[in-house]
Design a protein around this motif. Sequence first.
Motif, PDB file in Angstrom:
ATOM      1  N   HIS A 216       1.100  -0.865   0.039  1.00  0.00           N
ATOM      2  CA  HIS A 216      -0.133  -0.138  -0.166  1.00  0.00           C
ATOM      3  C   HIS A 216       1.019   1.393  -0.281  1.00  0.00           C
ATOM      4  O   HIS A 216       0.436   1.653  -0.192  1.00  0.00           O
ATOM      5  N   ILE A 217       1.637   1.473   1.048  1.00  0.00           N
ATOM      6  CA  ILE A 217       2.925   2.705   0.400  1.00  0.00           C
ATOM      7  C   ILE A 217       3.388   3.325  -0.489  1.00  0.00           C
ATOM      8  O   ILE A 217       3.440   3.730  -1.007  1.00  0.00           O
ATOM      9  N   ALA A 219       2.254   2.099  -3.614  1.00  0.00           N
ATOM     10  CA  ALA A 219       0.531   1.769  -4.302  1.00  0.00           C
ATOM     11  C   ALA A 219       0.652   3.917  -3.976  1.00  0.00           C
ATOM     12  O   ALA A 219       0.477   4.364  -4.745  1.00  0.00           O
ATOM     13  N   HIS A 220       0.972   4.074  -3.148  1.00  0.00           N
ATOM     14  CA  HIS A 220       0.833   5.446  -2.225  1.00  0.00           C
ATOM     15  C   HIS A 220       1.824   6.473  -3.067  1.00  0.00           C
ATOM     16  O   HIS A 220       1.387   7.604  -3.712  1.00  0.00           O
ATOM     17  N   GLU A 223       0.777   6.984  -7.005  1.00  0.00           N
ATOM     18  CA  GLU A 223       0.030   8.013  -7.079  1.00  0.00           C
ATOM     19  C   GLU A 223       0.185   9.323  -6.568  1.00  0.00           C
ATOM     20  O   GLU A 223      -0.269  10.019  -7.310  1.00  0.00           O
ATOM     21  N   MET A 224       1.435   9.281  -6.187  1.00  0.00           N
ATOM     22  CA  MET A 224       1.916  10.934  -5.739  1.00  0.00           C
ATOM     23  C   MET A 224       2.902  10.784  -6.367  1.00  0.00           C
ATOM     24  O   MET A 224       2.493  12.469  -6.759  1.00  0.00           O
ATOM     25  N   TRP A 249       0.088  -0.281 -11.362  1.00  0.00           N
ATOM     26  CA  TRP A 249      -0.253   1.031 -10.784  1.00  0.00           C
ATOM     27  C   TRP A 249       0.073   1.930 -11.862  1.00  0.00           C
ATOM     28  O   TRP A 249       0.344   3.267 -11.490  1.00  0.00           O
TER      29      TRP A 249
END
Length: 290
Positions: A216-217, A219-220, A223-224, A249
């Motif tokens: 999740h990190i 992916a974050h 995304e950022m 992603w």
Amino acid sequence: LLAPIGMGGGFLLAWLLWRVAATQMSLPAAIRSGLRRREFFPLFQPIVRLADQRVVGAEALIRWRRSDGQLVAPDRFIGAAEGAGLIGLVTAEMFRMVEKTLAVLARHQDTPYLSLNLSPGDFHSDDTEQRLHTLLARSGASASQVVLEITERGFADIGHARVVVNRLRGQGFRVSIDDFGTGYSSLSDLVRLDVDTIKIDKAFVDSIDAVAATNHIAAHIVEMAHGMSLGMVAEGIERGSQVQVLRSWGVEYGQGYFFAQPMSGDDFLALVHAQTPRAAACERAPSVLG
Ligand code: C2E
Ligand code: MG
Ligand code: MG
Ligand code: MG
């Protein structure tokens, strides 16, 4: 009767101690002499487009083969070179050593790029710019073919970092944040830096398809970076499954043993040459014949 053996043993012990001292006591002195004796050399690790594994560039990675044949990894001497104020000399040597490979890349139709690692000391030194321009002059490459990788440690003074990044980018060089996510810079600081790309650290790539929470990190981060319109290179890719997740992603580029190990300049150029499409040559052929 035992005296000669004792004496011989004593000499042996003294010699061993001297060897240990010579190899352990002064790493900076060894680096200096290694530079004089040209014991350093570069390897090149391909960077590929994940969609089709096409090589788009390479990261140049320094190696040191000491006079006794021992191969020393950069993690074991870059820090010492930085501490002893020798990093500028090491960087200058590295730039000199990649000239020939960059010269061939500059003439190649795909114009693959070369990614060079800078230490914080290089990043803040006035000599670096001059060395970069010497590299361009000697290789015939354009600045846009050179990516400068800087870790977050180089951004300790964010205000000054911003000035340097803008200067380098203004001259056409591309700037990338290396080992992204492992430092202590706050994201809001990094946003202000206006770099071209980030390299997602291997630690995050490792966690893909292992632990959902760390996934999740990663992916974050992706995304950022997307939100900031930054290019992304994922480093340390070792499995095909990681490629699938990264692609899903929207990460475009990658580097790692899954694609290729660091290799000699000649091997890298052969790889680039082998993937050159023949299409252009085929299209031209009929007109030549006709
Ligand atoms: P880095 O810039 O993050 O380079 C990536 C490191 O990961 C390289 O280690 C590379 O060989 C390794 N690597 C790449 N793919 C994989 C993989 O799939 N699995 C694993 N386990 N490792 C992978 P290397 O060559 O030992 O370099 C270590 C660090 O030393 C570099 O980290 C960089 O920070 C520094 N370095 C290397 N060359 C230079 C240089 O010329 N100048 C400066 N200042 N630093 C350098
Ligand atoms: Mg790097
Ligand atoms: Mg890296
Ligand atoms: Mg790394």
